[in-house]
Design a protein around this motif. Structure first.
Motif, PDB file in Angstrom:
ATOM      1  N   GLY A 153      -5.812  36.164 -39.375  1.00 45.46           N
ATOM      2  CA  GLY A 153      -4.546  35.847 -38.693  1.00 45.46           C
ATOM      3  C   GLY A 153      -3.153  36.432 -39.199  1.00 45.46           C
ATOM      4  N   GLY A 154      -2.124  36.249 -38.439  1.00 41.88           N
ATOM      5  CA  GLY A 154      -1.042  36.967 -38.478  1.00 41.88           C
ATOM      6  C   GLY A 154       0.111  36.259 -37.861  1.00 41.88           C
ATOM      7  N   GLY A 155       1.421  36.343 -38.434  1.00 37.83           N
ATOM      8  CA  GLY A 155       2.396  35.916 -37.646  1.00 37.83           C
ATOM      9  C   GLY A 155       3.709  36.069 -38.459  1.00 37.83           C
ATOM     10  N   THR A 175      -9.855  36.723 -27.987  1.00 31.00           N
ATOM     11  CA  THR A 175      -9.406  35.447 -27.997  1.00 31.00           C
ATOM     12  C   THR A 175      -8.509  35.220 -29.298  1.00 31.00           C
ATOM     13  OG1 THR A 175     -11.200  34.730 -26.551  1.00 31.00           O
ATOM     14  CG2 THR A 175      -9.731  32.983 -27.352  1.00 31.00           C
ATOM     15  N   GLN A 176      -7.309  34.727 -28.955  1.00 31.69           N
ATOM     16  CA  GLN A 176      -6.459  34.192 -30.117  1.00 31.69           C
ATOM     17  C   GLN A 176      -6.271  32.771 -30.247  1.00 31.69           C
ATOM     18  OE1 GLN A 176      -2.905  36.447 -30.223  1.00 31.69           O
ATOM     19  NE2 GLN A 176      -3.718  38.086 -31.277  1.00 31.69           N
ATOM     20  N   ILE A 177      -5.997  32.126 -31.241  1.00 28.83           N
ATOM     21  CA  ILE A 177      -5.581  30.999 -31.479  1.00 28.83           C
ATOM     22  C   ILE A 177      -4.135  31.035 -31.741  1.00 28.83           C
ATOM     23  CG2 ILE A 177      -5.580  28.697 -32.829  1.00 28.83           C
ATOM     24  CD1 ILE A 177      -8.332  29.819 -33.923  1.00 28.83           C
ATOM     25  N   ASP A 178      -3.324  30.751 -30.519  1.00 28.89           N
ATOM     26  CA  ASP A 178      -1.849  31.446 -30.691  1.00 28.89           C
ATOM     27  C   ASP A 178      -0.942  30.166 -30.551  1.00 28.89           C
ATOM     28  OD1 ASP A 178      -0.099  33.561 -30.146  1.00 28.89           O
ATOM     29  OD2 ASP A 178       0.592  32.518 -28.580  1.00 28.89           O
ATOM     30  N   CYS A 179      -0.118  30.146 -31.724  1.00 26.89           N
ATOM     31  CA  CYS A 179       0.779  29.135 -32.213  1.00 26.89           C
ATOM     32  C   CYS A 179       2.302  29.461 -32.447  1.00 26.89           C
ATOM     33  CB  CYS A 179      -0.001  28.153 -33.365  1.00 26.89           C
ATOM     34  SG  CYS A 179      -1.495  28.110 -33.448  1.00 26.89           S
ATOM     35  N   PRO A 232       0.787  36.284 -26.062  1.00 29.93           N
ATOM     36  CA  PRO A 232       1.645  35.549 -25.185  1.00 29.93           C
ATOM     37  C   PRO A 232       3.149  35.304 -25.981  1.00 29.93           C
ATOM     38  CG  PRO A 232      -0.287  34.059 -25.667  1.00 29.93           C
ATOM     39  CD  PRO A 232      -0.347  35.346 -26.560  1.00 29.93           C
ATOM     40  N   GLN A 233       3.054  36.298 -26.860  1.00 26.99           N
ATOM     41  CA  GLN A 233       4.406  36.317 -27.861  1.00 26.99           C
ATOM     42  C   GLN A 233       5.836  35.793 -27.152  1.00 26.99           C
ATOM     43  OE1 GLN A 233       4.037  36.618 -31.191  1.00 26.99           O
ATOM     44  NE2 GLN A 233       6.235  36.125 -31.242  1.00 26.99           N
ATOM     45  N   THR A 234       6.047  36.755 -26.213  1.00 24.11           N
ATOM     46  CA  THR A 234       7.626  36.318 -25.618  1.00 24.11           C
ATOM     47  C   THR A 234       7.380  34.925 -24.988  1.00 24.11           C
ATOM     48  OG1 THR A 234       6.920  37.530 -23.767  1.00 24.11           O
ATOM     49  CG2 THR A 234       8.482  38.658 -25.377  1.00 24.11           C
ATOM     50  N   GLY A 257       9.136  30.222 -35.748  1.00 26.86           N
ATOM     51  CA  GLY A 257       8.064  30.961 -36.125  1.00 26.86           C
ATOM     52  C   GLY A 257       6.632  30.746 -35.683  1.00 26.86           C
ATOM     53  N   GLY A 258       5.841  31.560 -36.162  1.00 25.13           N
ATOM     54  CA  GLY A 258       4.398  31.074 -35.447  1.00 25.13           C
ATOM     55  C   GLY A 258       3.400  32.204 -36.120  1.00 25.13           C
ATOM     56  N   ILE A 259       2.285  32.044 -35.697  1.00 23.63           N
ATOM     57  CA  ILE A 259       1.052  32.702 -35.749  1.00 23.63           C
ATOM     58  C   ILE A 259      -0.018  32.880 -35.056  1.00 23.63           C
ATOM     59  CG2 ILE A 259      -0.124  30.543 -37.161  1.00 23.63           C
ATOM     60  CD1 ILE A 259      -0.635  32.486 -39.471  1.00 23.63           C
ATOM     61  N   ALA A 260      -0.848  33.595 -35.150  1.00 24.12           N
ATOM     62  CA  ALA A 260      -2.102  33.946 -34.222  1.00 24.12           C
ATOM     63  C   ALA A 260      -3.254  34.060 -34.968  1.00 24.12           C
ATOM     64  CB  ALA A 260      -1.786  34.626 -33.024  1.00 24.12           C
ATOM     65  N   PHE A 261      -4.302  33.378 -34.735  1.00 22.66           N
ATOM     66  CA  PHE A 261      -5.635  33.805 -35.489  1.00 22.66           C
ATOM     67  C   PHE A 261      -6.665  34.343 -34.448  1.00 22.66           C
ATOM     68  CE2 PHE A 261      -3.653  30.708 -38.192  1.00 22.66           C
ATOM     69  CZ  PHE A 261      -4.167  30.919 -39.365  1.00 22.66           C
ATOM     70  N   MET A 267       6.307  46.965 -37.848  1.00 22.81           N
ATOM     71  CA  MET A 267       4.932  46.984 -38.668  1.00 22.81           C
ATOM     72  C   MET A 267       3.958  45.557 -37.850  1.00 22.81           C
ATOM     73  SD  MET A 267       3.848  47.761 -42.167  1.00 22.81           S
ATOM     74  CE  MET A 267       2.366  47.383 -43.112  1.00 22.81           C
ATOM     75  N   HIS A 268       4.897  44.512 -37.584  1.00 21.35           N
ATOM     76  CA  HIS A 268       4.034  43.404 -36.989  1.00 21.35           C
ATOM     77  C   HIS A 268       4.558  43.521 -35.454  1.00 21.35           C
ATOM     78  CE1 HIS A 268       2.285  39.554 -36.619  1.00 21.35           C
ATOM     79  NE2 HIS A 268       3.358  39.003 -36.389  1.00 21.35           N
ATOM     80  N   HIS A 269       5.623  43.041 -35.013  1.00 26.94           N
ATOM     81  CA  HIS A 269       6.228  43.305 -33.577  1.00 26.94           C
ATOM     82  C   HIS A 269       7.934  43.138 -33.503  1.00 26.94           C
ATOM     83  CE1 HIS A 269       6.311  38.713 -33.478  1.00 26.94           C
ATOM     84  NE2 HIS A 269       5.181  39.049 -33.206  1.00 26.94           N
ATOM     85  N   PRO A 270       8.260  43.538 -32.700  1.00 26.21           N
ATOM     86  CA  PRO A 270       9.888  43.599 -32.610  1.00 26.21           C
ATOM     87  C   PRO A 270      10.537  42.420 -32.653  1.00 26.21           C
ATOM     88  CG  PRO A 270       8.988  44.713 -30.573  1.00 26.21           C
ATOM     89  CD  PRO A 270       7.952  44.200 -31.487  1.00 26.21           C
TER      90      PRO A 270
HETATM   91  N1  ASP Z   1       1.825  37.726 -31.349  1.00 27.04           N
HETATM   92  C1  ASP Z   1       1.101  37.985 -32.701  1.00 27.04           C
HETATM   93  C2  ASP Z   1      -0.030  38.873 -32.688  1.00 27.04           C
HETATM   94  O1  ASP Z   1      -0.736  38.710 -31.563  1.00 27.04           O
HETATM   95  C3  ASP Z   1       1.006  36.843 -33.501  1.00 27.04           C
HETATM   96  C4  ASP Z   1       2.188  36.219 -33.675  1.00 27.04           C
HETATM   97  O2  ASP Z   1       3.306  36.895 -34.183  1.00 27.04           O
HETATM   98  O3  ASP Z   1       2.257  34.928 -33.702  1.00 27.04           O
HETATM   99  O4  ASP Z   1      -0.528  39.506 -33.611  1.00 27.04           O
END
Ligand code: ASP
Length: 577
Positions: free
Chosen positions: A480-482, A232-236, A196-198, A525-529, A443-446
């Motif tokens: 996790g990463g963000g 499934t992600q814990i999206d934050c 759900p990034q955007t 900023g955020g992160i998803a696990f 490397m992560h996303h744009p």
């Molecule tokens: N959207 C990223 C992912 O799914 C996580 C993030 O940047 O929060 O890996």
């Protein structure tokens, strides 16, 4: 009433009580005039007893019960003559006065026991039967507890649980999209979210301040071991935060999860830069349960006339404590292991540190005892240790050494499943070059921001720009990463430009986001696990399939419902296909 108690509940203090239990017949044992049945439900097993002398007809009926019949029994709790210490209900049994078959069952295609005789395919096909087994049920229960622990923590910290849509447009996370044709808009397609990034970034523009969602994501990736097309992600996401605000919040979440699910205090969670992680471990998700760190041998290994080292960009070693007891045969096996195409080294060099302090290496011709001593000093080797050495392109050889380190660590019992060590890896490169296309990839996303000090290098030396991105790894697994995001339209444009999007393409795909950035976007900023991975880790299983109720097989098929499947002609017509 179907039951007064569950099958896991009755103890000595219930002796004498009349009870009703319902469950599945796990096992029947017939002895002379007596019949015993283990009745099972989610909560446990209870032994039922029937006696020909007391009731011949009832005993006979009991003998007609097959495995997995669903029955309701009525009877009295009595003390067992031979108690079973391995069973929580092992002190008692039910003296059955009557029972009713609620449903008969076909003989299951595999045994519904902790150690089943069923292979993976058949268990997936009859997943609802596999799910009757304790080891699988326990994992789903643990997953549910994990879910709760996460929600409790985030709700307490004022995060708002918001649902974002599944029928959307492409969100780039580096995989292919699953697409859904639109009947009402013929010839047009939705994409299922890779994340759900955007949307979560838009929620920050909306002022939600702290968002979370435990959410399905969909990525159409080629087969890779232990990936699921839906996971499934814990999206934050959080507003007005810097990197360490995010890391502190989610370190807290992970600690709280380990505490409530495993009653475990996680140790220190160090922060390593990407460069440091690569140098010390050869991995951006290092397994911190053990040492055996990579040692740079360049200055003591090169310039001794050994061509392989001399022409290599890097010479890297690890020291294996007590490794000198490996036999020649075992060392050959290590060599074969690293030479397999998955690792791809040309060979493996070793140096034994003997009990008397002398050395024996596979390159004695080029390195005398004094030279080998300098290796041992660099590696901090003690008597009876063994040094493994690889050489080649720096990035590649480090990654290869990481594999060897993990392999040796596994063999040496340094990676026990019940020990957990976490770390953060920070300052990832912003972009990497795709050798084939010659294009830069995020490397992560744009939407990840470059570190402010590196911003100017985006035009001159993109490969050297560090991103304000972070991952958490536990036991060598990325969980996790963000990142801190770009919230400025112009910087976002520059990023798209670097990634090779034309202005029109960027506008077409992400115009909505860049427009939103013009209406007061806060720094965020955020992160998803990965919930599946965390569940697997906490359950001590290597496969995320074990912690998903209805997983796909490794061809992305659900072999129980037989999906994917062709569409019928009417559906196709309606969809204009
Ligand atoms: N959207 C990223 C992912 O799914 C996580 C993030 O940047 O929060 O890996």
């Amino acid at each position: 009433m179907h039951r007064t108690h569950t099958c896991g509940e009755l103890r000595v203090e219930h002796i004498g009580a009349t009870v009703t239990l319902s469950g599945w017949v796990q096992k029947r044992r017939d002895f002379g005039g007596m019949t015993f049945i283990d009745l099972r439900d989610r909560y446990g097993l209870t032994q039922l007893g029937f006696n020909e002398e007391q009731d011949k007809e009832l005993n006979e009926r009991a003998r007609s019960l097959g495995r997995e019949f669903v029955v309701k029994v009525h009877g009295t709790v009595i003390e067992r003559s031979n108690k079973n210490d391995n069973m929580p209900t092992g002190d008692i049994e039910i003296k059955v006065s009557d029972f009713e078959v609620l449903n008969a069952a076909l003989t299951p295609p595999f045994t519904i026991e902790d150690d089943t005789d069923g292979g993976e395919e058949i268990r997936l096909k009859y997943r609802y039967l596999d799910l009757r087994r304790n080891p699988i049920q326990e994992k789903l229960v643990l997953r549910s507890q994990l879910n709760k622990a996460v929600r409790d923590y985030l709700n307490d910290a004022d995060f708002v649980d918001v649902e974002t849509p599944y029928l959307i447009k492409s969100t780039p996370e580096g995989a292919r999209d699953f697409v859904v044709p639109s009947r009402m808009n013929e010839g047009q397609y939705y994409a299922l979210p890779q994340s759900p990034q955007t949307f979560k970034q838009l929620l920050m523009v909306s002022g939600l301040d702290k968002y979370y969602q435990i959410v399905k994501c969909f990525r159409d990736e080629d087969f890779r071991a232990d990936r699921q097309p839906e996971f499934t992600q814990i999206d934050c996401e959080m507003s007005f935060v810097e990197r360490d605000d995010v890391l502190d919040t989610f370190e807290g979440m992970i600690r709280s999860v380990f505490k409530s699910v495993k009653d475990l205090e996680l140790g220190d969670i160090p922060k390593l830069t990407y460069d440091e992680a690569m140098r010390r471990f050869g991995s951006d998700k290092p397994d911190m349960r053990f040492g055996m760190e990579l040692v740079d041998l360049d200055d003591v290994a090169k310039g001794n006339g050994f061509g392989v080292f001399d022409k290599a960009e890097s010479v890297v070693a690890i020291n294996v404590t007590g490794g000198n007891n490996y036999t020649r045969k075992e060392l050959d096996a290590f060599t074969d292991w690293v030479k397999r195409p998955q690792i791809g080294t040309l060979g493996l060099i070793y140096c034994r540190v003997n009990t008397d302090g002398s050395y024996k290496s596979s390159v004695d011709k080029f390195f005398d005892q004094d030279k080998l001593k300098t290796w041992a000093e660099k590696c901090d080797s003690k008597a009876d240790d063994l040094i493994f050495v690889l050489s080649g392109n720096t990035h590649k050889v480090r990654k290869q050494m990481n594999e060897l380190r993990l392999h040796v660590g596994e063999l040496q019992g340094l990676r026990p499943k019940n020990k957990y060590a976490a770390c953060w890896v920070v300052d990832f490169p912003l972009v990497e070059l795709d050798e084939e296309s010659g294009k830069w990839h995020a490397m992560h996303h744009p939407f990840t921001s470059p570190i402010p000090a590196d911003r100017d290098k985006m035009d001159t030396d993109p490969g050297a720009v560090k991103a304000n991105a972070y991952d958490m790894a536990i036991n060598g697994m990325e969980v996790g990463g963000g990142s801190i995001r770009i919230h400025d339209k112009n910087l976002q444009k520059r990023m798209f430009d670097l990634l090779g999007f034309t202005e029109e393409e960027a506008q077409e795909q992400f115009g909505f986001l860049m427009n939103a950035f013009e209406y007061g976007a806060p720094p965020h900023g955020g992160i998803a696990f990965g919930l599946d991975r965390l569940s697997a880790l906490l359950s001590g299983t290597d496969s995320i399939r074990d912690v998903i109720a209805f997983p796909k097989n490794n061809m992305g098929r659900d072999i129980m419902i037989d999906a994917p499947a062709p569409l019928n002609a009417d559906q196709k017509k309606e969809l204009g296909m």
